[in-house]
Design a protein around this motif. Structure first.
Motif, PDB file in Angstrom:
ATOM      1  N   GLY A  66     -14.392   8.120  -0.099  1.00 29.31           N
ATOM      2  CA  GLY A  66     -15.281   8.617  -0.835  1.00 29.31           C
ATOM      3  C   GLY A  66     -15.021   7.064  -2.340  1.00 29.31           C
ATOM      4  N   ARG A  67     -13.244   6.897  -2.749  1.00 26.48           N
ATOM      5  CA  ARG A  67     -12.988   6.832  -3.724  1.00 26.48           C
ATOM      6  C   ARG A  67     -11.455   4.973  -3.512  1.00 26.48           C
ATOM      7  NH1 ARG A  67      -9.952   9.414  -6.937  1.00 26.48           N
ATOM      8  NH2 ARG A  67      -8.580  10.650  -5.530  1.00 26.48           N
ATOM      9  N   PHE A  68     -10.979   5.758  -2.350  1.00 29.08           N
ATOM     10  CA  PHE A  68     -10.224   4.790  -2.169  1.00 29.08           C
ATOM     11  C   PHE A  68     -11.298   3.707  -0.543  1.00 29.08           C
ATOM     12  CE2 PHE A  68      -6.220   7.161  -3.659  1.00 29.08           C
ATOM     13  CZ  PHE A  68      -6.734   6.804  -4.606  1.00 29.08           C
ATOM     14  N   THR A  69     -10.538   2.384  -1.162  1.00 36.60           N
ATOM     15  CA  THR A  69     -10.353   1.347   0.204  1.00 36.60           C
ATOM     16  C   THR A  69      -9.391   0.815   0.432  1.00 36.60           C
ATOM     17  OG1 THR A  69     -12.877   1.576  -0.417  1.00 36.60           O
ATOM     18  CG2 THR A  69     -12.564  -0.505   1.202  1.00 36.60           C
ATOM     19  N   ILE A  70      -9.372   0.278   2.050  1.00 40.06           N
ATOM     20  CA  ILE A  70      -8.284  -0.105   2.363  1.00 40.06           C
ATOM     21  C   ILE A  70      -8.819  -1.711   3.300  1.00 40.06           C
ATOM     22  CG2 ILE A  70      -8.169   1.239   4.482  1.00 40.06           C
ATOM     23  CD1 ILE A  70      -4.948   0.365   4.184  1.00 40.06           C
ATOM     24  N   SER A  71      -8.166  -2.878   2.912  1.00 37.80           N
ATOM     25  CA  SER A  71      -8.155  -3.937   3.706  1.00 37.80           C
ATOM     26  C   SER A  71      -7.151  -5.124   3.879  1.00 37.80           C
ATOM     27  CB  SER A  71      -9.397  -4.159   3.021  1.00 37.80           C
ATOM     28  OG  SER A  71      -9.149  -4.809   1.723  1.00 37.80           O
ATOM     29  N   ARG A  72      -7.376  -6.125   3.889  1.00 40.93           N
ATOM     30  CA  ARG A  72      -6.320  -6.386   5.003  1.00 40.93           C
ATOM     31  C   ARG A  72      -6.809  -8.258   4.687  1.00 40.93           C
ATOM     32  NH1 ARG A  72      -2.653  -4.176   9.181  1.00 40.93           N
ATOM     33  NH2 ARG A  72      -1.397  -6.060   8.562  1.00 40.93           N
ATOM     34  N   ASP A  73      -6.037  -8.548   4.680  1.00 47.50           N
ATOM     35  CA  ASP A  73      -6.218 -10.580   4.587  1.00 47.50           C
ATOM     36  C   ASP A  73      -4.544 -10.875   5.273  1.00 47.50           C
ATOM     37  OD1 ASP A  73      -6.513 -13.566   4.417  1.00 47.50           O
ATOM     38  OD2 ASP A  73      -6.697 -13.032   2.194  1.00 47.50           O
ATOM     39  N   ASN A  74      -4.657 -10.687   6.864  1.00 47.64           N
ATOM     40  CA  ASN A  74      -3.708 -11.582   7.237  1.00 47.64           C
ATOM     41  C   ASN A  74      -3.153 -13.066   7.477  1.00 47.64           C
ATOM     42  OD1 ASN A  74      -3.442  -8.623   8.809  1.00 47.64           O
ATOM     43  ND2 ASN A  74      -4.562  -9.261  10.262  1.00 47.64           N
ATOM     44  N   ALA A  75      -4.497 -13.572   7.101  1.00 50.72           N
ATOM     45  CA  ALA A  75      -3.804 -14.856   6.618  1.00 50.72           C
ATOM     46  C   ALA A  75      -2.803 -15.291   5.357  1.00 50.72           C
ATOM     47  CB  ALA A  75      -5.178 -15.456   6.193  1.00 50.72           C
ATOM     48  N   LYS A  76      -2.466 -14.333   4.423  1.00 54.29           N
ATOM     49  CA  LYS A  76      -1.794 -13.790   3.296  1.00 54.29           C
ATOM     50  C   LYS A  76      -1.067 -13.321   3.376  1.00 54.29           C
ATOM     51  CE  LYS A  76      -5.665 -15.292  -0.443  1.00 54.29           C
ATOM     52  NZ  LYS A  76      -6.836 -14.765  -1.133  1.00 54.29           N
ATOM     53  N   ASN A  77      -0.683 -12.040   4.824  1.00 54.02           N
ATOM     54  CA  ASN A  77       0.071 -10.971   5.070  1.00 54.02           C
ATOM     55  C   ASN A  77      -0.221 -10.333   3.893  1.00 54.02           C
ATOM     56  OD1 ASN A  77       1.238 -12.387   7.658  1.00 54.02           O
ATOM     57  ND2 ASN A  77       3.095 -13.169   6.432  1.00 54.02           N
ATOM     58  N   THR A  78      -1.964  -9.400   3.367  1.00 51.60           N
ATOM     59  CA  THR A  78      -1.162  -8.341   2.277  1.00 51.60           C
ATOM     60  C   THR A  78      -2.664  -7.758   3.347  1.00 51.60           C
ATOM     61  OG1 THR A  78      -0.755 -10.167   0.452  1.00 51.60           O
ATOM     62  CG2 THR A  78      -1.958  -8.594  -0.095  1.00 51.60           C
ATOM     63  N   VAL A  79      -2.140  -6.105   2.251  1.00 54.93           N
ATOM     64  CA  VAL A  79      -3.086  -5.530   3.202  1.00 54.93           C
ATOM     65  C   VAL A  79      -3.088  -5.119   0.960  1.00 54.93           C
ATOM     66  CG1 VAL A  79      -3.247  -3.125   3.301  1.00 54.93           C
ATOM     67  CG2 VAL A  79      -1.824  -4.731   5.345  1.00 54.93           C
ATOM     68  N   TYR A  80      -4.560  -4.334   1.126  1.00 56.90           N
ATOM     69  CA  TYR A  80      -4.591  -3.444  -0.258  1.00 56.90           C
ATOM     70  C   TYR A  80      -4.998  -2.699   0.253  1.00 56.90           C
ATOM     71  CZ  TYR A  80      -5.313  -9.301  -1.030  1.00 56.90           C
ATOM     72  OH  TYR A  80      -4.966 -10.484  -0.775  1.00 56.90           O
ATOM     73  N   LEU A  81      -5.532  -1.388  -1.454  1.00 57.77           N
ATOM     74  CA  LEU A  81      -5.928  -0.123  -1.534  1.00 57.77           C
ATOM     75  C   LEU A  81      -6.155  -0.570  -2.807  1.00 57.77           C
ATOM     76  CD1 LEU A  81      -5.840   2.193  -0.033  1.00 57.77           C
ATOM     77  CD2 LEU A  81      -4.342   2.795  -1.593  1.00 57.77           C
ATOM     78  N   GLN A  82      -7.775  -0.135  -3.069  1.00 61.40           N
ATOM     79  CA  GLN A  82      -8.596  -0.021  -3.558  1.00 61.40           C
ATOM     80  C   GLN A  82      -9.172   0.989  -4.170  1.00 61.40           C
ATOM     81  OE1 GLN A  82     -10.113  -2.621  -6.169  1.00 61.40           O
ATOM     82  NE2 GLN A  82     -10.982  -0.974  -6.893  1.00 61.40           N
ATOM     83  N   MET A  83      -8.902   1.497  -5.437  1.00 61.94           N
ATOM     84  CA  MET A  83      -8.837   2.879  -6.435  1.00 61.94           C
ATOM     85  C   MET A  83      -9.215   3.009  -7.081  1.00 61.94           C
ATOM     86  SD  MET A  83      -4.414   3.909  -5.747  1.00 61.94           S
ATOM     87  CE  MET A  83      -4.268   3.408  -6.931  1.00 61.94           C
ATOM     88  N   ASN A  84     -10.799   3.563  -6.730  1.00 67.05           N
ATOM     89  CA  ASN A  84     -12.173   3.773  -7.892  1.00 67.05           C
ATOM     90  C   ASN A  84     -11.626   5.165  -7.864  1.00 67.05           C
ATOM     91  OD1 ASN A  84     -12.042   1.477  -7.167  1.00 67.05           O
ATOM     92  ND2 ASN A  84     -14.447   1.776  -5.508  1.00 67.05           N
ATOM     93  N   SER A  85     -12.751   5.775  -9.677  1.00 70.36           N
ATOM     94  CA  SER A  85     -12.481   6.881 -10.331  1.00 70.36           C
ATOM     95  C   SER A  85     -11.727   7.777 -10.312  1.00 70.36           C
ATOM     96  CB  SER A  85     -13.074   7.352  -8.469  1.00 70.36           C
ATOM     97  OG  SER A  85     -15.012   7.432  -9.477  1.00 70.36           O
ATOM     98  N   LEU A  86     -10.452   7.225 -10.383  1.00 70.37           N
ATOM     99  CA  LEU A  86      -8.904   7.520 -10.888  1.00 70.37           C
ATOM    100  C   LEU A  86      -8.298   9.029 -10.843  1.00 70.37           C
ATOM    101  CD1 LEU A  86      -6.936   4.489 -10.329  1.00 70.37           C
ATOM    102  CD2 LEU A  86      -6.990   6.881  -8.706  1.00 70.37           C
TER     103      LEU A  86
END
Length: 125
Positions: A66-86
């Motif tokens: 409910g607060r964090f979202t993981i995603s990826r962009d394989n064209a950039k070889n990158t995974v993201y962790l969006q962290m909200n309401s820290l």
């Protein structure tokens, strides 16, 4: 040689947001499943979130739902962790890990083959 590099940590106020990035390299054409873990001072490293190699499945620890979202962009070889309401209790060193060979469970530290050096997240109250 595989390299895993995290970035995006920093100091943020209670209720703020940060986006962590994890870039992996060294195995052209191979896409790992990726996990995020964190370790607070004096505590053991714990699972936060994970994503499969093609992004079709994502997993979250209860503290992240409910607060964090993981995603990826394989064209950039990158995974993201969006962290909200820290929250101050999210303060920790955050580590990214890549799973190329190991078929273990996503939430286990031993399931990952390569680790980054970590990026520090500090949430002030």
């Amino acid at each position: 040689q595989v390299q895993v590099v995290e970035s995006g940590g920093g100091l943020v106020q209670d209720g703020g947001s940060l986006r962590l990035s994890c870039t992996f390299s060294g195995r052209p054409g191979a896409l790992p499943s990726v996990g995020w873990f964190r370790q607070a001072p004096g505590k053991e490293r714990e699972f936060v979130s994970a994503i499969t190699w093609n992004g079709d499945k994502t997993y979250y620890a209860d503290v992240a739902k409910g607060r964090f979202t993981i995603s990826r962009d394989n064209a950039k070889n990158t995974v993201y962790l969006q962290m909200n309401s820290l929250k101050p209790e999210d303060t920790a060193d955050y580590y990214c890990a890549a799973q190329y060979f190991n078929g273990g469970a996503y939430y286990l530290i031993r399931s990952y083959d390569y680790w980054g050096q970590g990026t520090r997240v500090t949430v002030s109250s």
